[in-house]
Design a protein around this motif. Sequence first.
Motif, PDB file in Angstrom:
ATOM      1  N   TRP A  86       0.869  -0.999   0.393  1.00  0.00           N
ATOM      2  CA  TRP A  86       0.285   0.541   0.027  1.00  0.00           C
ATOM      3  C   TRP A  86       0.781   1.275   0.005  1.00  0.00           C
ATOM      4  O   TRP A  86       1.261   2.426   0.921  1.00  0.00           O
TER       5      TRP A  86
ATOM      6  N   ARG B  22       2.502   5.029   0.070  1.00  0.00           N
ATOM      7  CA  ARG B  22       2.434   5.938   1.058  1.00  0.00           C
ATOM      8  C   ARG B  22       2.072   6.846   0.254  1.00  0.00           C
ATOM      9  O   ARG B  22       2.962   7.118   0.142  1.00  0.00           O
TER      10      ARG B  22
ATOM     11  N   CYS C 123     -13.607   2.772  -3.411  1.00  0.00           N
ATOM     12  CA  CYS C 123     -13.578   1.859  -2.286  1.00  0.00           C
ATOM     13  C   CYS C 123     -12.635   2.604  -1.552  1.00  0.00           C
ATOM     14  O   CYS C 123     -11.279   2.857  -1.140  1.00  0.00           O
ATOM     15  N   LEU C 124     -13.214   2.781  -0.130  1.00  0.00           N
ATOM     16  CA  LEU C 124     -12.262   3.613   1.079  1.00  0.00           C
ATOM     17  C   LEU C 124     -12.504   2.266   2.005  1.00  0.00           C
ATOM     18  O   LEU C 124     -13.360   1.934   2.988  1.00  0.00           O
ATOM     19  N   ALA C 125     -11.348   1.728   1.279  1.00  0.00           N
ATOM     20  CA  ALA C 125     -11.147   0.033   2.746  1.00  0.00           C
ATOM     21  C   ALA C 125     -10.899   0.440   4.049  1.00  0.00           C
ATOM     22  O   ALA C 125     -11.389  -0.408   4.556  1.00  0.00           O
TER      23      ALA C 125
ATOM     24  N   HIS D  69      -6.746   4.230   3.348  1.00  0.00           N
ATOM     25  CA  HIS D  69      -6.649   3.026   2.612  1.00  0.00           C
ATOM     26  C   HIS D  69      -7.274   2.973   1.685  1.00  0.00           C
ATOM     27  O   HIS D  69      -8.923   3.121   1.607  1.00  0.00           O
TER      28      HIS D  69
ATOM     29  N   PHE E 231      -9.209   1.794  -2.150  1.00  0.00           N
ATOM     30  CA  PHE E 231      -8.565   0.659  -3.061  1.00  0.00           C
ATOM     31  C   PHE E 231      -9.653   0.172  -4.504  1.00  0.00           C
ATOM     32  O   PHE E 231     -10.870   1.766  -4.347  1.00  0.00           O
TER      33      PHE E 231
ATOM     34  N   TYR F 286     -11.780  -1.775  -6.990  1.00  0.00           N
ATOM     35  CA  TYR F 286     -12.305  -2.472  -7.356  1.00  0.00           C
ATOM     36  C   TYR F 286     -12.086  -2.382  -8.994  1.00  0.00           C
ATOM     37  O   TYR F 286     -12.206  -3.703  -9.687  1.00  0.00           O
TER      38      TYR F 286
ATOM     39  N   ARG G 276      -8.218  -2.184  -9.534  1.00  0.00           N
ATOM     40  CA  ARG G 276      -7.459  -3.142  -8.758  1.00  0.00           C
ATOM     41  C   ARG G 276      -6.386  -2.780  -8.473  1.00  0.00           C
ATOM     42  O   ARG G 276      -5.135  -3.141  -8.291  1.00  0.00           O
TER      43      ARG G 276
ATOM     44  N   GLN H  79      -3.681   0.228  -5.645  1.00  0.00           N
ATOM     45  CA  GLN H  79      -4.568   0.296  -4.187  1.00  0.00           C
ATOM     46  C   GLN H  79      -3.468   1.241  -3.758  1.00  0.00           C
ATOM     47  O   GLN H  79      -2.262   2.024  -4.072  1.00  0.00           O
TER      48      GLN H  79
ATOM     49  N   MET I  58      -2.579   4.017   0.003  1.00  0.00           N
ATOM     50  CA  MET I  58      -3.100   5.030   1.368  1.00  0.00           C
ATOM     51  C   MET I  58      -3.118   6.490   0.725  1.00  0.00           C
ATOM     52  O   MET I  58      -0.625   6.603   0.593  1.00  0.00           O
TER      53      MET I  58
ATOM     54  N   ASN J 196     -18.157  -0.346   1.308  1.00  0.00           N
ATOM     55  CA  ASN J 196     -17.310  -0.852   1.205  1.00  0.00           C
ATOM     56  C   ASN J 196     -17.419  -2.354   1.723  1.00  0.00           C
ATOM     57  O   ASN J 196     -16.888  -2.792   3.053  1.00  0.00           O
TER      58      ASN J 196
ATOM     59  N   ARG K 222      -9.852  -3.361  10.650  1.00  0.00           N
ATOM     60  CA  ARG K 222     -11.072  -2.633  10.109  1.00  0.00           C
ATOM     61  C   ARG K 222     -11.647  -4.263   9.863  1.00  0.00           C
ATOM     62  O   ARG K 222     -11.019  -5.383   8.889  1.00  0.00           O
TER      63      ARG K 222
END
Lengths: 183, 385, 167
Positions: free
Chosen positions: A45, A47, A72-74, A92, A94, A96, A99, A101, A103, B229, B347
């Motif tokens: 991930w 930074r 998506c806010l994982a 974090h 992400f 979908y 695919r 990601q 941070m 999510n 999480r």
Amino acid sequence: MIAGSGGSGGGAGASRAMDVQQIFERLGQLCGGALLDAAPGDGEWPRLNVVPTRVAEVARVLRDDPALGFDCLANLTGVDLKSEDSIEVCYHLFSYRHRHQLMLAARASRGDPLLPTFTDLWPAADWLERECFDLLGVRFIGHPDLRRLLMPEDWVGHPLRKDFIEPEEYHGISTRRESLLKL
Amino acid sequence: MTVAIDVALEREGVGGLETEEMTLNMGPQHPSTHGVLRFVVKADGEVMRRAIPDIGYLHRSIEKISEKVGYHGFMPYTDRVDYVSAMQCNQGWAMACEALAGITVPRRGEYCRVIACELGRIASHLISVGATGMDIGAMTPFTHCIREREKINDLLEELCGARLTFNYMRIGGCAWDLPPGFAARALDFINRFEPLIDELNELLSFNKIFVERMANVAVISAEKAIAYNLVGPNLRGSGVRYDVRRDVPYSVYSEFQFDVPIGTGEKGTLGDSWDRYMVRCREMKECCRIVRQAIEGLPAGPVIAKVPRTFKPPRGEVYVRVEGSRGDMGWYVVSDGSAFPYRTHIRTGSYTAMSIVEELSPGLMIADLVAVIASFDIVAPEVDR
Amino acid sequence: MSLINTVPETVLTTKIDDLLNWTRKSSVWYMLFGLACCAIEMMQTGGPRSDLDRFGAVPRATPRVSDLIIVSGTLTLKMALRTKLLYEQMPDPKYAISMGSCSNCGGLFQLAYSVCDGVDKVIPVDVYVPGCPPRPEALTEGLLKLQDRIQQERWLVRKGDAAQAVA
């Protein structure tokens, strides 16, 4: 259309995942001044440190730009950096669709931590920000309902801060217990 | 069933009477079989206007405790993050620490982990399936599920000495190798259990009353599921084929053949409660496949790498994801180079599932609220930690 | 002349206290008060293998008709106030079993800022069942211990002795 739905292959599907360098360059074009680093971090991930006041702007670009497409806010969490007198909030993200990601990290001052809300971007941010407020005391500007989530409403203090001291009692219930070995 | 009543029309009523909104309190004393949750329900007769979840009744400050007990010492606490399927939590924490320190787990250790996790996943889904039946009002399927769960409990007890909170994994591998004869007994169980899933489907899943209660209730589109999510079976129920085990393979999952079942909408709409429920039933079969392959391909060797007793990972941060029974579980760990984690954040799947309930509730019947929670397979400590 | 020799074998002689207690202990209805991990074991205790029903203990969803509260799991401070409220709603005579280390003394979570270290700070407890979580057999044993206790209670006493007998 979500690339992941219905497709059987793992990974990218119809669109290509961008690597960190590509994401970083794309972000640099769209909102250059908001990034604090000259290069992205490594790891799974990567930074990306962001100017706190512009974090919502960066997030909006990350979500809305079709090539970036972070839908998506994982995860959202805070870290109390007491020695540096700041609280760092990590997001974090992400995708979908592609695919990939990333941070995001933004720092707020420890005395009065203020950051913009993400609730209008991802509804998942609602509870995550409430939890962060509850446990670390970060206030998210523009959050529609910033109340305590996990602790009781009448609780004092933010427990995940490093200097939090547990209260002696709560509504007449003592929070101390003598060691049973002494009896 | 979803009753899509126009709220304005409802207020007028047939004779133009205005009906009063009432506020109901549901919980926190176990409103269903999912732990201490509380809902404040604003209802108009049987129809909910809004159900506002109130959580935190099982907030045990696990994240703060991690800062006090050190890396090895935190392992038993991870069991209690999600006690229904503790193995995956063990693995999440172990993987986060291994990622911080750059430890490689021996192959046999990884295989033991997979076997333990997949058995744990079956046990967890059994509780979920049985509890869904019980929440709807079908008592018998629950006892069927508990009967099978007891057998898995026995197997896992052989493995690690505990029935529920396993504390089986260690940083760098597993605490113990498989006991003698375990593989044969596990295979035996799988062979007997697999046909029982079909029996359970006939008994419960395709039962007309059950389908009527679950189908078309609380439909979640794929876009909404991603925006909120939702993870794991809840996300797959909405038709998104995403499983961390397959898409970001960790451990040795890339070596196994298995399908990722998704919701089909065959009884109602894609993404309804029945779809979410059915994904779990179908996943149990895939778990059986994985366990079988893992037992057949079990390599020889040690199960745990050499890890110093005072474990001090270098400075850094990791975010590790594992596929728990309730979906993608994220472990965010910050190390400052000392023997204690600087910050841990977990999480979980139930947390996000719980946050969508308020959005789903308008227009649902009060009795459906329990069905919705059941279809999400919410476990209270995972919400609160 | 002994009474026993005069009555047929189908008749049992006993004290009224014993009879009352025997009926009471044989239908201890417990309130479902699962809080955490132990709740799963409590569910399995009621399940097919351990089958708590055979001792006359059946789960109830409401405190109003329960005789027993099984506090199974970690009691948080937020929940503690509720627990007291629920206990007070139960009709007398009422009993409490504290199941698991967490509700006995805080257990693993004594380090936590949000956990009440022991349910006995809030309500009186009759039987403590140790374990983290206790096995179904342990909870069954706890129930049997409680039944023993119920069997030994005395109700038919002179008014002046009543306070003594209950204590």
